[in-house]
Design an enzyme around this catalytic site. Structure first.
Site, PDB file in Angstrom:
ATOM      1  N   SER A   1       0.846  -1.199   0.000  1.00 31.17           N
ATOM      2  CA  SER A   1       0.000   0.000   0.000  1.00 31.17           C
ATOM      3  C   SER A   1       0.878   1.245   0.000  1.00 31.17           C
ATOM      4  O   SER A   1       2.017   1.212   0.496  1.00 31.17           O
ATOM      5  CB  SER A   1      -0.846  -0.022   1.280  1.00 31.17           C
ATOM      6  OG  SER A   1      -1.415   1.245   1.504  1.00 31.17           O
TER       7      SER A   1
ATOM      8  N   TYR B   1      -1.468  -1.045  10.158  1.00 33.31           N
ATOM      9  CA  TYR B   1      -1.677  -1.479   8.770  1.00 33.31           C
ATOM     10  C   TYR B   1      -0.503  -1.004   7.904  1.00 33.31           C
ATOM     11  O   TYR B   1       0.117  -1.792   7.178  1.00 33.31           O
ATOM     12  CB  TYR B   1      -3.005  -0.906   8.246  1.00 33.31           C
ATOM     13  CG  TYR B   1      -3.189  -1.101   6.758  1.00 33.31           C
ATOM     14  CD1 TYR B   1      -3.550  -2.336   6.236  1.00 33.31           C
ATOM     15  CD2 TYR B   1      -2.985  -0.037   5.860  1.00 33.31           C
ATOM     16  CE1 TYR B   1      -3.704  -2.523   4.860  1.00 33.31           C
ATOM     17  CE2 TYR B   1      -3.134  -0.208   4.493  1.00 33.31           C
ATOM     18  CZ  TYR B   1      -3.502  -1.446   3.997  1.00 33.31           C
ATOM     19  OH  TYR B   1      -3.640  -1.625   2.635  1.00 33.31           O
TER      20      TYR B   1
HETATM   21  N1  LIG Z   1      -8.452  -0.714  -1.692  1.00 33.67           N
HETATM   22  C1  LIG Z   1      -7.430   0.108  -1.546  1.00 33.67           C
HETATM   23  O1  LIG Z   1      -7.553   1.333  -1.635  1.00 33.67           O
HETATM   24  C2  LIG Z   1      -6.061  -0.454  -1.258  1.00 33.67           C
HETATM   25  C3  LIG Z   1      -4.995   0.458  -1.169  1.00 33.67           C
HETATM   26  C4  LIG Z   1      -3.740  -0.040  -0.900  1.00 33.67           C
HETATM   27  C5  LIG Z   1      -3.525  -1.394  -0.787  1.00 33.67           C
HETATM   28  N2  LIG Z   1      -4.575  -2.264  -0.870  1.00 33.67           N
HETATM   29  C6  LIG Z   1      -4.289  -3.690  -0.712  1.00 33.67           C
HETATM   30  O2  LIG Z   1      -4.888  -4.422  -1.759  1.00 33.67           O
HETATM   31  C7  LIG Z   1      -5.198  -5.744  -1.313  1.00 33.67           C
HETATM   32  C8  LIG Z   1      -6.656  -6.063  -1.637  1.00 33.67           C
HETATM   33  O3  LIG Z   1      -7.442  -5.163  -0.867  1.00 33.67           O
HETATM   34  P1  LIG Z   1      -8.983  -4.830  -1.148  1.00 33.67           P
HETATM   35  O4  LIG Z   1      -9.089  -3.360  -1.163  1.00 33.67           O
HETATM   36  O5  LIG Z   1      -9.499  -5.637  -2.272  1.00 33.67           O
HETATM   37  O6  LIG Z   1      -9.579  -5.303   0.254  1.00 33.67           O
HETATM   38  P2  LIG Z   1     -10.910  -6.121   0.663  1.00 33.67           P
HETATM   39  O7  LIG Z   1     -12.001  -5.792  -0.266  1.00 33.67           O
HETATM   40  O8  LIG Z   1     -11.064  -5.887   2.118  1.00 33.67           O
HETATM   41  O9  LIG Z   1     -10.419  -7.612   0.412  1.00 33.67           O
HETATM   42  C9  LIG Z   1      -9.428  -8.186   1.227  1.00 33.67           C
HETATM   43  C10 LIG Z   1      -9.298  -9.635   0.854  1.00 33.67           C
HETATM   44  O10 LIG Z   1      -8.376 -10.260   1.769  1.00 33.67           O
HETATM   45  C11 LIG Z   1      -8.929 -11.487   2.199  1.00 33.67           C
HETATM   46  N3  LIG Z   1      -8.492 -11.856   3.540  1.00 33.67           N
HETATM   47  C12 LIG Z   1      -8.467 -11.063   4.640  1.00 33.67           C
HETATM   48  N4  LIG Z   1      -8.059 -11.766   5.713  1.00 33.67           N
HETATM   49  C13 LIG Z   1      -7.815 -13.047   5.267  1.00 33.67           C
HETATM   50  C14 LIG Z   1      -7.375 -14.244   5.885  1.00 33.67           C
HETATM   51  N5  LIG Z   1      -7.118 -14.300   7.192  1.00 33.67           N
HETATM   52  N6  LIG Z   1      -7.241 -15.350   5.125  1.00 33.67           N
HETATM   53  C15 LIG Z   1      -7.526 -15.331   3.805  1.00 33.67           C
HETATM   54  N7  LIG Z   1      -7.931 -14.212   3.146  1.00 33.67           N
HETATM   55  C16 LIG Z   1      -8.079 -13.097   3.881  1.00 33.67           C
HETATM   56  C17 LIG Z   1     -10.448 -11.267   2.137  1.00 33.67           C
HETATM   57  O11 LIG Z   1     -11.109 -12.487   1.847  1.00 33.67           O
HETATM   58  P3  LIG Z   1     -11.941 -13.338   2.924  1.00 33.67           P
HETATM   59  O12 LIG Z   1     -12.612 -12.356   3.826  1.00 33.67           O
HETATM   60  O13 LIG Z   1     -12.814 -14.188   2.094  1.00 33.67           O
HETATM   61  O14 LIG Z   1     -10.889 -14.155   3.617  1.00 33.67           O
HETATM   62  C18 LIG Z   1     -10.610 -10.358   0.946  1.00 33.67           C
HETATM   63  O15 LIG Z   1     -10.825 -11.081  -0.247  1.00 33.67           O
HETATM   64  C19 LIG Z   1      -4.888  -5.769   0.181  1.00 33.67           C
HETATM   65  O16 LIG Z   1      -3.628  -6.332   0.415  1.00 33.67           O
HETATM   66  C20 LIG Z   1      -4.872  -4.287   0.554  1.00 33.67           C
HETATM   67  O17 LIG Z   1      -4.086  -4.028   1.699  1.00 33.67           O
HETATM   68  C21 LIG Z   1      -5.834  -1.814  -1.117  1.00 33.67           C
END
Ligand SMILES: NC(=O)c1ccc[n+]([C@@H]2O[C@H](COP(=O)([O-])OP(=O)(O)OC[C@H]3O[C@@H](n4cnc5c(N)ncnc54)[C@H](OP(=O)(O)O)[C@@H]3O)[C@@H](O)[C@H]2O)c1
Length: 238
Positions: free
Chosen positions: A141, A157
């Protein structure tokens, strides 16, 4: 066992960017997509609704990355599908938005376990099963990018994502002789449930699908050009 296809593991595929990645790869030819998440309902529904229409196959594996059963449970499930992986996308992430003084040790563990320890465990588990020229893509991130804007509530985080970025640089060094490449994408604001947790009133200019298009292309091709790099992928933060 299938060896002629591109075999891809993606974590965190239950929703958000990970789910969009699965859908994108499934719409392209000659892939096996191994989709790891606690929650596999969305993937199952996607498979059922599109039965016979995907160009590539999606194999959901329900697994909590906080589990200790990587060797006992996860590896045998993966090896049933393939023993040679071309792309590992460590996408799963956990975010708890709270002022640092209110964050507990449990909050620390939850975020560091998913955001960095699970990446260490899964990479270690899969490296013996990665193809020469495989690509590990770690999703970090902008919060974990040195010198970027920082935000209240996201200390643990962001720190865990910073650790992931440095881990990627070290991993690339350790794997240099093997031909396996590792790169890290430091994402900026992308419209998902996680973003809504971090910045409740903010609307991101990038959708989960658009970010997934970038990541999918990067995962397939960028390792021909770079290794051990931490790349900001951001129009805005947040
Ligand atoms: N959205 C943004 O603005 C943003 C910005 C910077 C970085 N990111 C990064 O991008 C990545 C995807 O984020 P997102 O925005 O798509 O978030 P999200 O919608 O909250 O999705 C997070 C995913 O992680 C999985 N997860 C969480 N805990 C888990 C566990 N213990 N075991 C297995 N799976 C787990 C969840 O699946 P389950 O609940 O089914 O397990 C979910 O599919 C993350 O690494 C996040 O930090 C996102």
């Amino acid at each position: 066992m299938e060896r002629d296809k591109t075999n891809i593991i993606i974590t965190g595929t239950g929703k958000g960017i990970g789910f969009e990645l699965v859908k994108l790869f499934a719409a392209t030819e000659n892939k096996n997509i191994i989709a790891i998440s606690r929650n596999i309902e969305n993937i199952n529904a996607f498979n059922e609704n599109n039965s016979g229409k995907h160009l590539s196959k999606v194999f959901p594996i329900p697994f909590d990355l906080n589990s200790d059963e990587y060797d006992a449970k996860l590896l045998p499930l993966i090896l049933k599908i393939t023993d040679k992986i071309d792309i590992l996308i460590n996408n799963a992430g956990a975010l708890i938005n709270k002022p640092m003084l209110q964050q507990t040790e449990e909050d620390f563990d939850q975020q560091f376990n998913v955001n960095i320890k699970a990446v260490f465990k899964l990479s270690k588990l899969m490296i013996p099963h990665l193809n020469k020229n495989a690509h590990i893509v770690n999703i970090s991130s902008m919060g974990g990018f040195q010198g970027s804007a920082k935000f209240k509530g996201l200390s643990l985080y962001s720190a865990s994502k910073g650790a992931l970025a440095i881990f990627t640089e070290c991993l690339a060094e350790e794997l240099k002789e093997s031909g396996i490449k590792a790169n890290c994408l430091a994402l900026g604001a992308t419209q998902t449930e996680m973003l809504a947790k971090a910045f409740p009133k903010y609307e991101a200019p990038i959708s989960a699908k658009d970010m997934a298009i970038f990541i999918a292309d990067f995962a397939l091709h960028a390792h021909q050009f770079m290794n051990g790099k931490i790349i900001p992928v951001s129009i805005t933060t947040p």
